[in-house]
Scaffold this active site. Structure first.
Site, PDB file in Angstrom:
ATOM      1  N   ASN A   8       0.856  -1.185   0.000  1.00 62.20           N
ATOM      2  CA  ASN A   8       0.000   0.000   0.000  1.00 62.20           C
ATOM      3  C   ASN A   8       0.900   1.246   0.000  1.00 62.20           C
ATOM      4  OD1 ASN A   8      -1.370   2.299   1.059  1.00 62.20           O
ATOM      5  ND2 ASN A   8      -3.035   0.980   1.738  1.00 62.20           N
ATOM      6  N   HIS A  11       1.130   6.365   1.572  1.00 61.90           N
ATOM      7  CA  HIS A  11       1.924   7.372   2.288  1.00 61.90           C
ATOM      8  C   HIS A  11       3.066   7.952   1.471  1.00 61.90           C
ATOM      9  CE1 HIS A  11      -0.804   7.089   5.416  1.00 61.90           C
ATOM     10  NE2 HIS A  11      -0.458   5.880   5.820  1.00 61.90           N
ATOM     11  N   ARG A  46      -9.447   8.048  -0.860  1.00 63.78           N
ATOM     12  CA  ARG A  46     -10.359   8.510   0.195  1.00 63.78           C
ATOM     13  C   ARG A  46     -11.272   9.591  -0.359  1.00 63.78           C
ATOM     14  NH1 ARG A  46      -8.206   6.701   5.391  1.00 63.78           N
ATOM     15  NH2 ARG A  46     -10.002   7.728   6.281  1.00 63.78           N
ATOM     16  N   GLU A  71      -8.696   0.376  -2.617  1.00 65.74           N
ATOM     17  CA  GLU A  71      -9.494   0.425  -1.379  1.00 65.74           C
ATOM     18  C   GLU A  71     -10.391   1.631  -1.455  1.00 65.74           C
ATOM     19  OE1 GLU A  71      -7.398   0.812   2.302  1.00 65.74           O
ATOM     20  OE2 GLU A  71      -6.185  -0.927   1.846  1.00 65.74           O
ATOM     21  N   GLU A 152     -11.042  -9.436   3.668  1.00 66.46           N
ATOM     22  CA  GLU A 152      -9.726  -9.084   4.211  1.00 66.46           C
ATOM     23  C   GLU A 152      -9.910  -8.945   5.715  1.00 66.46           C
ATOM     24  OE1 GLU A 152      -7.531  -5.751   2.517  1.00 66.46           O
ATOM     25  OE2 GLU A 152      -6.460  -5.468   4.408  1.00 66.46           O
ATOM     26  N   HIS A 195      -3.416  -4.604   7.993  1.00 71.14           N
ATOM     27  CA  HIS A 195      -3.545  -3.445   8.890  1.00 71.14           C
ATOM     28  C   HIS A 195      -2.598  -3.593  10.075  1.00 71.14           C
ATOM     29  CE1 HIS A 195      -5.077   0.180  10.628  1.00 71.14           C
ATOM     30  NE2 HIS A 195      -5.728   0.374   9.508  1.00 71.14           N
TER      31      HIS A 195
END
Ligand code: PXP
Length: 243
Positions: A8, A11, A46, A71, A152, A195
């Site tokens: 992922n 960031h 997002r 996502e 998930e 996560h």
């Protein structure tokens, strides 16, 4: 079979957005992660576009050769974007405006009607759909009923317990994970997890049976900032495969 790693890269975009400039480019990080051997790239688009934006998602779709996992919240706007981008997989997640990161699993059981509609719509474009859920039987059953291909499982509670060195909670979370992985597989669902996973806590998760793919973001990007993306990905792959 060794579990796959999906990196992922949200960031990388967070660093870019700290200055609202053009670098670093998420797509550059994605290509380096692929060169190091990851199986896929995950980004979370997002609703507030605080890190990854629509342009990044289109550029990733056109550039990467591994799998793209998008996502997103199960909203009509996001479903429409996914149907244009055509990622290999969509992972539906809950989203709160002020959260630092995704806080809990999606309550598929309570929102079964909206989530079923979103899943049907995505699957009709050939997109595999995963739902990010807690390790609870009612959520696994709801995921199955809603027509998801994958679940998930949220590993954040395990990661928190590991960080606090709360050994009995670590064991409890691991046994809940293995139990619900088995429930999901028996009902025909495939299983991913993620996560809060990092270089210290990955070993026990890598030893669980039945997980196809691990989604790992913050810890890899944090290490990549210091040692480079390729080395950070290779080191995580080595731990996942028990080397
Ligand atoms: N899986 C899901 C569903 C997530 O929302 C996130 C965070 O974006 C991750 C995995 C990766 O979590 P982390 O950044 O803690 O590795």
């Amino acid at each position: 079979m060794a579990k796959k790693l999906c990196v992922n890269i949200d960031h990388i975009a967070t660093i870019r957005q700290a200055r609202m400039v053009r670098e670093p480019q998420p797509v550059a990080a994605a290509l380096l992660a692929e060169l190091a051997g990851c199986s896929g790239i995950t980004v979370h688009l997002r609703q507030d576009r605080r890190h990854i934006n629509d342009g990044d998602v289109h550029l990733l779709r056109a550039s990467i050769t591994s799998s793209l996992n998008l996502e997103m919240a199960p909203s009509a706007e996001m479903v429409q974007i996914a149907k244009q981008v055509l990622p290999n997989m969509v992972t539906l997640v809950p989203e709160g405006p002020n959260e630092l990161t995704t806080e809990g699993g999606l309550d598929v059981d309570a929102r079964i009607s909206d989530i079923t509609t979103a899943i049907q719509n995505l699957r009709s474009s050939g997109i595999l759909v995963s739902v990010f859920i807690e390790t609870k039987t009612e959520q696994v059953k709801a995921a199955r009923k809603a027509g998801a291909d994958y679940v998930e499982f949220h590993t954040g509670h395990y990661a928190d317990a590991f960080e606090r060195r709360d050994e009995s909670k670590v064991e409890l979370e691991l046994s809940k994970l293995q139990e619900q992985i088995n429930v999901a597989m028996k009902s025909g669902l495939k299983v991913n997890a993620g996560h809060g996973l990092n270089y210290r806590n990955i070993k026990r998760i890598a030893e669980l049976n039945g997980i196809e793919e691990l989604n790992i973001g913050h810890s890899i990007v944090a290490r990549a900032a210091l040692v480079g993306m390729e080395r950070a990905v290779r080191e995580m792959l080595d731990l996942i495969s028990g080397r």
